[in-house]
Design an enzyme around this catalytic site. Structure first.
Site, mmCIF file in Angstrom:
data_model
loop_
_atom_site.group_PDB
_atom_site.id
_atom_site.type_symbol
_atom_site.label_atom_id
_atom_site.label_comp_id
_atom_site.label_asym_id
_atom_site.label_seq_id
_atom_site.Cartn_x
_atom_site.Cartn_y
_atom_site.Cartn_z
ATOM 1 N N GLU A 149 29.342 41.011 30.102
ATOM 2 C CA GLU A 149 29.506 40.968 31.558
ATOM 3 C C GLU A 149 30.992 40.955 31.855
ATOM 4 O OE1 GLU A 149 27.193 38.034 33.810
ATOM 5 O OE2 GLU A 149 28.980 37.645 35.032
ATOM 6 N N GLU A 154 35.976 37.767 41.663
ATOM 7 C CA GLU A 154 35.045 36.651 41.830
ATOM 8 C C GLU A 154 35.809 35.352 42.046
ATOM 9 O OE1 GLU A 154 32.594 35.684 38.409
ATOM 10 O OE2 GLU A 154 30.910 35.187 39.708
#
Ligand code: NAG
Length: 331
Positions: A149, A154
């Protein structure tokens, strides 16, 4: 793919030598284009095709957020998505007090999965620095964390900088040599906490995230995923390299990445990352924003729990939206 320097130099000298011989003009052009166009545009997601290439995830939030991810049809009817002005708008419910099953929002995932590539996202607006919010632009593959991932944009709550992270199965340790000043590696083990925490990097450029990103008209995030590592550049709206604008990106001229996740002998990137889909979402609270609520400035100001704040204050989320100009994938 990077050419070894000696190969590039050979091409450059070939270019110089044939340029003086008009008969070889064809070869000259061939050599030059070889140098400048190392990445070919594979897919261009824009307002005209974005919702054909992305699918709405509508299951329960895997990260336990105070959110209800809705279908494309519902999002369209409610006005949470649109393609006005040739931009892709992805937004949330900013009017309902105490939504029944969490605040309505969207999470979209590319139908196409990628292994390696250069991913260039031109983003006009992202969810702002808002208590309770957890926005993310990221990529991930099947059977977390086995296919890896890559979290490109973020962070959570009232923060002003980006935190970038890789998540992998056991055996991948990275370093971030060559990253922009201010980048701090929190943990080099990308399987930290069974992959849930991963190898995370905090950054200090406030124009690259949240409120200041938006005030400046956003910018471009370029993610280069290769066997040797994963490099992520950020360019402010006024400083986008001309080769990006011209659809002929050449990362070798871009200077220092925001974060360079270097694999090498401690992490064979190709063993840990494959078949990643691209995701944009807007989550609330849950396993990260909710976990950090008590230690965030949000708790000092509003008290209570993250869910209570999110449920009671819809208008706080008027700036909780993505506005994308384009997402281009090069190979
Ligand atoms: C609230 O959300 C809707 C739909 O996402 C959006 O059109 C509207 O602009 C938002 N309101 C404000 C004040 O930003």
């Amino acid at each position: 793919m990077f050419f070894p320097n000696s190969f590039v130099i050979a091409l450059l000298s070939l270019t110089t030598s044939v340029a003086s011989h008009p008969n070889h003009q064809h070869h000259h052009q061939h050599a030059a284009s070889h140098i400048e166009k190392r990445y070919a545009l594979e897919t261009s997601y824009t307002a005209s095709n974005f919702f054909d290439g992305f699918t709405f995830f509508t299951g329960p939030d895997p990260t336990d957020g105070d959110v209800e991810y809705i279908t494309q049809f519902e999002a369209y009817l409610l006005g949470y998505i649109n393609t006005n002005n040739n931009q892709v708008y992805l937004g949330v419910d900013n009017t309902t007090v105490n939504p029944a099953n969490g605040r309505l929002s969207v999470r979209v995932q590319s139908n196409q999965a990628y292994t390696h590539g250069l991913f260039i996202a031109d983003i006009a607006h992202m969810p702002g620095s808002i208590c309770g919010v957890w926005p993310s632009y990221w990529m991930f593959g099947p059977n977390f964390p086995d296919s890896g991932e890559i979290d490109i944009i973020e962070n959570v709550n009232y923060v002003f900088t980006n935190q970038l992270t890789l998540h992998t199965s056991p055996g991948c340790t990275i370093n971030i040599a060559g990253s922009a000043a201010g980048a701090t590696l929190l943990d080099s083990n990308c399987n930290d906490n069974n992959g849930l925490d991963g190898c995370s990097v905090t950054t200090t450029n406030q124009n690259a995230y949240g409120n200041y990103f938006n005030i400046n008209g956003g910018g471009v995030y370029a993610t280069l995923w290769e066997s040797t590592g994963i490099k992520i550049w950020f360019f402010e709206r006024g400083s986008i390299p001309s080769d990006i604008t011209a659809d002929a990106p050449n990362p070798s001229g871009w200077g220092t990445p925001l974060v360079s996740f270097n694999g090498g002998s401690t992490c064979n990137i190709d063993s840990f990352f494959a078949n990643n889909n691209i995701v944009f979402d807007i989550d609330f609270c849950g396993d990260w924003a909710g976990q950090l609520w008590d230690s965030s400035p949000c708790y000092s100001v509003f008290g209570g729990t993250c869910d209570e704040f999110v449920n009671a204050n819809p208008s706080a989320f008027s700036q909780a939206y993505w506005l994308l100009n384009s997402l281009k994938v090069y190979q």
